[in-house]
Design an enzyme around this catalytic site. Sequence first.
Site, short mmCIF file in Angstrom:
data_model
loop_
_atom_site.label_atom_id
_atom_site.label_comp_id
_atom_site.label_asym_id
_atom_site.label_seq_id
_atom_site.Cartn_x
_atom_site.Cartn_y
_atom_site.Cartn_z
N PRO A 194 -34.65 98.45 89.54
CA PRO A 194 -33.52 97.70 90.15
C PRO A 194 -32.29 98.35 90.45
CG PRO A 194 -34.43 97.25 87.78
CD PRO A 194 -35.27 98.36 88.33
N MET A 195 -31.54 97.82 91.42
CA MET A 195 -30.35 98.38 91.92
C MET A 195 -29.49 98.89 90.89
SD MET A 195 -30.81 99.83 94.75
CE MET A 195 -28.83 100.29 95.05
N CYS A 196 -29.25 98.03 89.89
CA CYS A 196 -28.31 98.08 89.06
C CYS A 196 -28.49 99.35 87.99
CB CYS A 196 -27.99 97.07 88.02
SG CYS A 196 -29.09 96.41 87.27
N THR A 197 -29.74 99.66 87.95
CA THR A 197 -30.19 100.90 87.06
C THR A 197 -29.84 101.87 87.82
OG1 THR A 197 -31.96 99.61 86.14
CG2 THR A 197 -32.06 102.14 85.98
N SER A 200 -25.78 102.47 88.50
CA SER A 200 -25.01 102.59 87.63
C SER A 200 -25.58 102.99 86.18
CB SER A 200 -23.85 101.42 87.23
OG SER A 200 -24.58 100.27 87.14
#
Lengths: 422, 533
Positions: A194-197, A200
């Site tokens: 996932p992009m948020c992982t 950030s």
Amino acid sequence: MAEMDEPMVVDGGSGVSFEWGGRWSHIKKFLERPGPFTHPDFEPGTEALTGFRNINVVDMDTIDVSNLNRQFLFRPKDVGRPKAEVAADFINSRVPGCCVVPHFKKIQDLDETFYRQFHIIVCGLDSIVARRWMNGMLLSLLVYEDGVLDPGSIIPLIDGGTEGFKGNARVILPGMTACIDCTLELYPPQINFPMCTIASMPRLPEHCIEYVRILQWPKEQPFGDGVALDGDDPEHIQWVFQRSLERAAEFSITGVTYRLTQGVVKRIIPAVASTNAVIAAACATEVFKLATSAYIPLSNYMVFNDVDGLYTYTFEAERKENCSACRQVPQDLHFQQSSKLQEVLNFLTENASLQMKSPAITATVEGKNKTLYLQSVPSIEQRTRANLSKTLKELGLTDGQELAVADATTPQTVMFRLCFTS
Amino acid sequence: MAATKASKEQKYDRQLRLWGDHGQEALENAHVCLINATATGTEILKNLVLPGIGAFTIVDGHTVSGEDAGNNFFLSNNSIGRNRAQAATELLQELNGDVSGNFVEESPDKLLDNDPEFFHRFTIVIGVQLPESTCLRLGSVLWNASVPFLICKTYGLIGYMRLVVQEHTVIESHPDNALEDLRLDQPFEEFKNHTNSYDLDSMDKKDHSHTPWIIIVAKYLEKWLSEHNDQLPKNYKEKEAFRQTIREGTRKTDGGVPEDEENFEEAIKNVNTALNLTKIPSSIENLFNSEQCNSITSQSSPFWVMLRAVKEFVHDEGKGSLPVRGTIPDMIADSQKFINLQNVYREKAMQDAAAVSKHVECLLRSVGKPPESISEKDIKLFCKNASFLRVVRCRSLAEEYSVDSVNKDEIASYMDNPDSEMVFYLMLRAVDRFYQQHSRYPGVYNYQVEEDINKLKVCVNSLLQEYSLSVNIKDDYIHEFCRYGAAEPHTVSAFLGGSAAQEAIKIISHQFVPFNNTFIYNAMSQTSATFQL
């Protein structure tokens, strides 16, 4: 791709004899002798099977040094040359009388007149998309007369694949047995973090590497503007490796190595000679059976795993009732009139049985052929992008309307039928 | 040379990702002996030369025939009349310049007569298309010398492999679906201290939804235990009730709607496996109880010394459990919380490994060996794999063949299904018998096929009688085996080539688990089976 020849040619035309005593001795026992387990259609005979004489091989790749641990037709001196050509040269020189014709091309660069000439097609492709394309090509060659399939138009497809110590081999009779798309759900989904992982909250060294690949490289353009990350360029990988170490250090994450970096960037799948030998052998056995009717072919799917001892499992994959590839009937799409075209697009890409990559949708509206959305050509994409947020009603589509969808996963357009729900 | 090392890294990259540098090193130190460069033999060797074994030696007294050149990719028609070992060595050698290829133009029987110790130098001996008598002789020599022996045979559309190794230890078995070692049912002190540092109720929204699910389960489990007399949730009803307590722990909006907290969803999803009791696998208990573990001598291999040390750890510092593995799966969490939790497990694993190390040192001293003879690195690797250790022990050929110890039960029970792959094992034994009696295999020439059926049937019956096996072998199989005429089709040879090579690599590298001990491949149906005979 194997084509059966007429009875044997002893003289290859240049005075070189392709025969010697006993050459076919091992094989003849299976061709000349009746037996209790042969195919019902088998007729023993002394008409010489002269081995598979005419073979065409298609491969778009060139040889890389990392191929040499398992691809036994290639040598260090061949690195950089087209695989199809080197393979053909090697076999033609090692196996007298064998004529391998190479095609340094993508499979998609060849059309139905090419594929139609073969009796059997064998695939060792490295992606599901390519497999689906070949599957679609052979399905497009099928001839139906009054709704009945002409068996003469069937070209069997033998497909093999491996990953590490696992592999599978399958026999597909297009139009008759389960095709690639019938069993799409058998393939494990690709892992994407996932992009948020990545952006950030990295926790694993892989997250750090993906951060550099997806976010940092485009931002910093380290090797020049517009220069894309090339997984085969050691300098590029080294850059990603160093930045990944920095990113990992920020979060106290251990485990970033050069090898891991390359593996993540190139999505490398481990590979060894042994598994490939097993699966290739199984496929070759099936080619032999199909070509000679000596035995009943594999029906129709075998999996292999030698991590712990040796394990095989053989089963008959079933045709899917509503397979979008091999069933003649257009698939129903259920949407509300008020649904947006974007929803249809999402369904085509996300649905487990369809898994399209970048579908282009056209329909006949008021007697005219209208492209509703097409992503792969930028000018058309721009022109049709607005349609995605329009409702199906607004686009002039009616209940029962047929939509034609084109995609990389198939050489033919797939027909769908719109069914409006309330 | 640095250049060579880098280019080997590149060349072997795809396989290094499977067995690592240390596995590759083991391969490069191996010397493999192949007996008989038939199609099966050369296909096996091809899959060993390509990945870079140190050296091979082909033992073969035959000259290349027209038949050989017809089914063997590593012989050409120009090889006809030459010694087969030499001809095959040339075309196999050129597959990989890193490998050293050798040949001995001699039959294995002659070598056994004149110089049986010739075979002692090899890491593994692979015997292909050997008659029964040679197999038994060679089997005995290699058994006594503790050299692993892999027998392979392609007979018509049937492939056969038999592994003969007395004791093969595996530390890195690389199991496909291993359970995690989280110790939630018996949390160690450092873990308890760590979870105590969390106060879920007082956390802000962001922290709350980025707390690792392991912590969440631990917290709610603590509460549950205090309310249920220290009893873990046992049945479905209790586990569901436990899941419900976690569900209720999700933060809610002002309107009472549960927030989207993926970490809590993960916790609920993982409750079942999280509540698995920490247990020493029975396979490991069996190893603990074995002779080799209980009598450590100066001859004991590092595997047994380390196993004994782990056993002692279990009874001492481990308080009944194996050393903590030290790894946790990825989960929704912010970086810091995850890394901190991971470090708790890592440090505990290091601690446990250090304790095991002390036991190792003691054991080594007690048998007069220097404590450094087993490295810290090896001990750490051993501890990390403590739940996955495997020991493969194959019966000897003598045991398999002897009337007194033949595995009648295994054979008879599989033959309850007369089409089981076991029938092919019996047919292979029968054709071996035929060869002994008639100095040839059945049905080699067309005119022999019919008349040999009855002769082969006699061999089948005498075999069954000798072993008192009351099983039925259908006539079709006897006919089919006469039809095969001892042919060695290339595609079947190639299937065995891949299979056998990987088993040999497992033996050499001590990674992944070899089969035990008889493998049958049926190319007609593309099925296979493994028997322990």
